[in-house]
Design an enzyme around this catalytic site. Sequence first.
Site, short mmCIF file in Angstrom:
data_model
loop_
_atom_site.label_atom_id
_atom_site.label_comp_id
_atom_site.label_asym_id
_atom_site.label_seq_id
_atom_site.Cartn_x
_atom_site.Cartn_y
_atom_site.Cartn_z
N GLY A 11 0.82 -1.21 0.00
CA GLY A 11 0.00 0.00 0.00
C GLY A 11 0.85 1.26 0.00
N ASP A 32 0.31 -9.06 1.98
CA ASP A 32 -0.67 -8.19 1.34
C ASP A 32 -1.54 -9.02 0.40
OD1 ASP A 32 -1.94 -5.99 -0.21
OD2 ASP A 32 -0.47 -4.75 0.83
N ASN A 33 -2.84 -8.74 0.37
CA ASN A 33 -3.71 -9.43 -0.61
C ASN A 33 -4.03 -8.52 -1.80
OD1 ASN A 33 -5.48 -7.63 0.48
ND2 ASN A 33 -7.07 -9.11 0.98
N GLY A 37 -3.91 -2.22 -2.49
CA GLY A 37 -2.51 -1.87 -2.74
C GLY A 37 -2.06 -2.35 -4.11
N TYR A 146 -15.29 1.43 8.51
CA TYR A 146 -13.87 1.75 8.73
C TYR A 146 -13.65 2.19 10.18
CZ TYR A 146 -9.32 4.06 7.91
OH TYR A 146 -8.00 4.45 7.94
N1 LIG Z 1 -3.13 7.34 4.28
C1 LIG Z 1 -3.72 7.96 5.29
O1 LIG Z 1 -3.93 9.16 5.24
C2 LIG Z 1 -4.13 7.18 6.53
C3 LIG Z 1 -4.78 7.88 7.55
C4 LIG Z 1 -5.16 7.19 8.69
C5 LIG Z 1 -4.86 5.85 8.84
N2 LIG Z 1 -4.23 5.18 7.84
C6 LIG Z 1 -3.99 3.76 8.02
O2 LIG Z 1 -2.71 3.40 7.52
C7 LIG Z 1 -2.77 2.10 6.92
C8 LIG Z 1 -2.24 2.17 5.49
O3 LIG Z 1 -3.04 3.08 4.74
P1 LIG Z 1 -2.70 3.44 3.23
O4 LIG Z 1 -3.08 4.85 3.01
O5 LIG Z 1 -1.32 3.02 2.91
O6 LIG Z 1 -3.76 2.53 2.47
P2 LIG Z 1 -3.57 1.55 1.22
O7 LIG Z 1 -4.93 1.12 0.79
O8 LIG Z 1 -2.67 2.17 0.21
O9 LIG Z 1 -2.78 0.34 1.87
C9 LIG Z 1 -3.41 -0.66 2.63
C10 LIG Z 1 -2.82 -2.00 2.21
O10 LIG Z 1 -3.43 -3.05 2.98
C11 LIG Z 1 -3.72 -4.15 2.11
N3 LIG Z 1 -4.80 -4.94 2.70
C12 LIG Z 1 -6.07 -4.54 2.98
N4 LIG Z 1 -6.78 -5.56 3.51
C13 LIG Z 1 -5.94 -6.62 3.58
C14 LIG Z 1 -6.09 -7.97 4.03
N5 LIG Z 1 -7.24 -8.43 4.51
N6 LIG Z 1 -5.00 -8.78 3.95
C15 LIG Z 1 -3.81 -8.34 3.46
N7 LIG Z 1 -3.63 -7.08 3.03
C16 LIG Z 1 -4.68 -6.23 3.07
C17 LIG Z 1 -4.09 -3.48 0.79
O11 LIG Z 1 -4.02 -4.33 -0.33
C18 LIG Z 1 -3.08 -2.33 0.74
O12 LIG Z 1 -1.87 -2.73 0.12
C19 LIG Z 1 -4.22 1.64 7.01
O13 LIG Z 1 -4.36 0.79 8.13
C20 LIG Z 1 -4.99 2.92 7.25
O14 LIG Z 1 -6.18 2.69 7.96
C21 LIG Z 1 -3.88 5.82 6.68
#
Ligand SMILES: NC(=O)c1ccc[n+]([C@@H]2O[C@H](COP(=O)([O-])OP(=O)(O)OC[C@H]3O[C@@H](n4cnc5c(N)ncnc54)[C@H](O)[C@@H]3O)[C@@H](O)[C@H]2O)c1
Length: 319
Positions: A11, A32-33, A37, A146
């Site tokens: 991700g 990662d699934n 991502g 969420y």
């Molecule tokens: N980007 C932001 O502004 C932000 C803000 C608050 C919290 N977060 C938290 O940070 C983390 C990363 O966010 P991001 O922006 O990189 O999001 P993103 O969607 O780019 O990355 C999340 C990753 O998790 C993987 N994933 C989801 N469900 C899965 C599962 N069941 N098994 C395996 N892999 C799984 C996705 O394929 C992806 O690669 C998340 O937990 C999110 O809640 C992000």
Amino acid sequence: MSTILITGGSGFIGSHLIDHLIRDNHQIISLDNHITGRPSNLDHLKDNPNLKTIHHDITEPIDIEEKIDYIFHMASPASPIDYIQIPKETLLTGSIGTKNMLDLAQKHSARLLLASTSEIYGDPLEHPQKETYFGNVNTTGPRSCYDEAKRFAEALTMAYHRTHNTNVVIARIFNTYGPRMRPNDGRVVPNFIIQSLKNESITINGDGTQTRSFCYIDDQIDGLTKLMFSNIQGEAVNLGNPEETTISAVSEKIKTMTNSTSTTTYNDMPENDPIRRLPDITKAKNLLDWKPKTDIETGLSATIEHFKNNMQQTETTDQ
Ligand SMILES: NC(=O)c1ccc[n+]([C@@H]2O[C@H](COP(=O)([O-])OP(=O)(O)OC[C@H]3O[C@@H](n4cnc5c(N)ncnc54)[C@H](O)[C@@H]3O)[C@@H](O)[C@H]2O)c1
């Protein structure tokens, strides 16, 4: 050198975290699934012997052969456009997926950092939001999949800490932006940049006076790694930028920086979209000596450059 498991390593935040930890010579295993991502986020590391990637849905239990020292539990859909389309997967990743990772942490005596979110504060009635604020969340609204997944994940993480003495810490991440965000992931920064670069109308939800605070990815990675490698246990810490800005101001800045001729269209505000969002980062400042260093112009300029270089992948969507 430690062995570090990262869930959600393909991700946006996870892949930057891997870059940082590989530079520090750690051995990385990414689970990662690819539901939100992109494997291509790690293409530049595919020949690196210190990175092992496993295609795995964390809602299924997994055992890892290597002894794990640390787990960054980042996996979860994070953009409203994603989690509103896959609410069940989002809830199960936050609940069952978090349980599986806590079991793994317990088995390996590893320290686990849970990536939580400012969304646990909901549409906050207190500004700025301190870690002591309990939040204002609609449990049945469209964003609840969420918010409640993350609130449950925090509660479960604390339950493992209290019951099994599992070494845990919780990062409450506020809006973070930077290169490798998906152009169509619906969050404001990529949306406004793509629309501006294409001279398309910029779509703002509401009248644009709602505020957000934007933390550049490098600062977020610095905060996450400082928190993981600190001795803070069984506590939540806000990580975000304490500078508040209106959505209109961000869109204007991006238009100027891209020399765009875009006009602006105002849409209805989505249900339960927060009006204000601002972290109080006193705790992170005091305990980690951390605060964001990148100003918005520098961060936006690197992000605009990234999207300019990847224009062929860009299709816009709603905010
Ligand atoms: N980007 C932001 O502004 C932000 C803000 C608050 C919290 N977060 C938290 O940070 C983390 C990363 O966010 P991001 O922006 O990189 O999001 P993103 O969607 O780019 O990355 C999340 C990753 O998790 C993987 N994933 C989801 N469900 C899965 C599962 N069941 N098994 C395996 N892999 C799984 C996705 O394929 C992806 O690669 C998340 O937990 C999110 O809640 C992000």
